[in-house]
Design a protein around this motif. Structure first.
Motif, short mmCIF file in Angstrom:
data_model
loop_
_atom_site.label_atom_id
_atom_site.label_comp_id
_atom_site.label_asym_id
_atom_site.label_seq_id
_atom_site.Cartn_x
_atom_site.Cartn_y
_atom_site.Cartn_z
N SER A 1 -31.17 41.61 -35.77
CA SER A 1 -29.79 42.08 -35.72
C SER A 1 -29.34 42.14 -34.25
O SER A 1 -30.15 42.12 -33.33
N ARG A 2 -28.06 42.26 -34.05
CA ARG A 2 -27.54 42.37 -32.68
C ARG A 2 -28.06 43.63 -31.99
O ARG A 2 -28.30 43.63 -30.79
N GLU A 3 -28.23 44.71 -32.77
CA GLU A 3 -28.74 45.95 -32.20
C GLU A 3 -30.18 45.78 -31.73
O GLU A 3 -30.57 46.29 -30.68
N ASP A 4 -30.99 45.07 -32.51
CA ASP A 4 -32.38 44.83 -32.12
C ASP A 4 -32.45 44.01 -30.84
O ASP A 4 -33.24 44.32 -29.94
N ILE A 5 -31.62 42.99 -30.75
CA ILE A 5 -31.62 42.15 -29.56
C ILE A 5 -31.16 42.94 -28.34
O ILE A 5 -31.76 42.85 -27.27
N ALA A 6 -30.11 43.75 -28.50
CA ALA A 6 -29.60 44.56 -27.39
C ALA A 6 -30.65 45.57 -26.94
O ALA A 6 -30.84 45.78 -25.74
N ARG A 7 -31.33 46.19 -27.90
CA ARG A 7 -32.37 47.17 -27.56
C ARG A 7 -33.51 46.50 -26.79
O ARG A 7 -34.00 47.04 -25.79
N THR A 8 -33.90 45.33 -27.21
CA THR A 8 -34.96 44.60 -26.54
C THR A 8 -34.54 44.20 -25.13
O THR A 8 -35.32 44.34 -24.17
N GLU A 9 -33.31 43.71 -24.98
CA GLU A 9 -32.82 43.32 -23.65
C GLU A 9 -32.75 44.51 -22.72
O GLU A 9 -33.13 44.41 -21.55
N ASN A 10 -32.28 45.66 -23.21
CA ASN A 10 -32.20 46.86 -22.37
C ASN A 10 -33.58 47.35 -21.96
O ASN A 10 -33.79 47.74 -20.80
N ALA A 11 -34.52 47.33 -22.89
CA ALA A 11 -35.88 47.77 -22.55
C ALA A 11 -36.50 46.84 -21.52
O ALA A 11 -37.19 47.30 -20.59
N THR A 12 -36.28 45.54 -21.66
CA THR A 12 -36.81 44.59 -20.69
C THR A 12 -36.19 44.81 -19.32
O THR A 12 -36.88 44.81 -18.29
#
Length: 64
Positions: A33-44
């Motif tokens: 989902s877009r939320e999963d991708i955003a969360r991963t990008e922010n954590a990275t």
């Protein structure tokens, strides 16, 4: 190849259909989902920023 066996003929037809269904099911189940991708990008990004701060502190003799 001799396709005289009815079972072999059925498997030749049904096998690729089952394979296509399995691939389609796997692709649908593994969507992000877009939320999963955003969360991963922010954590990275946070990890990269933390590593950058640690590298700068080490290069400056322990001073941040």
């Amino acid at each position: 190849m001799d396709f005289s066996s009815p079972l072999q003929g059925i498997l030749v037809i049904v096998g690729p259909i089952l394979l296509a269904l399995a691939i389609a099911w796997a692709m649908l189940r593994n969507r992000s989902s877009r939320e999963d991708i955003a969360r991963t990008e922010n954590a990275t990004r946070e990890l990269y920023d933390q590593q950058d701060r640690e590298d700068k502190a080490r290069d400056n003799g322990g001073v941040v």
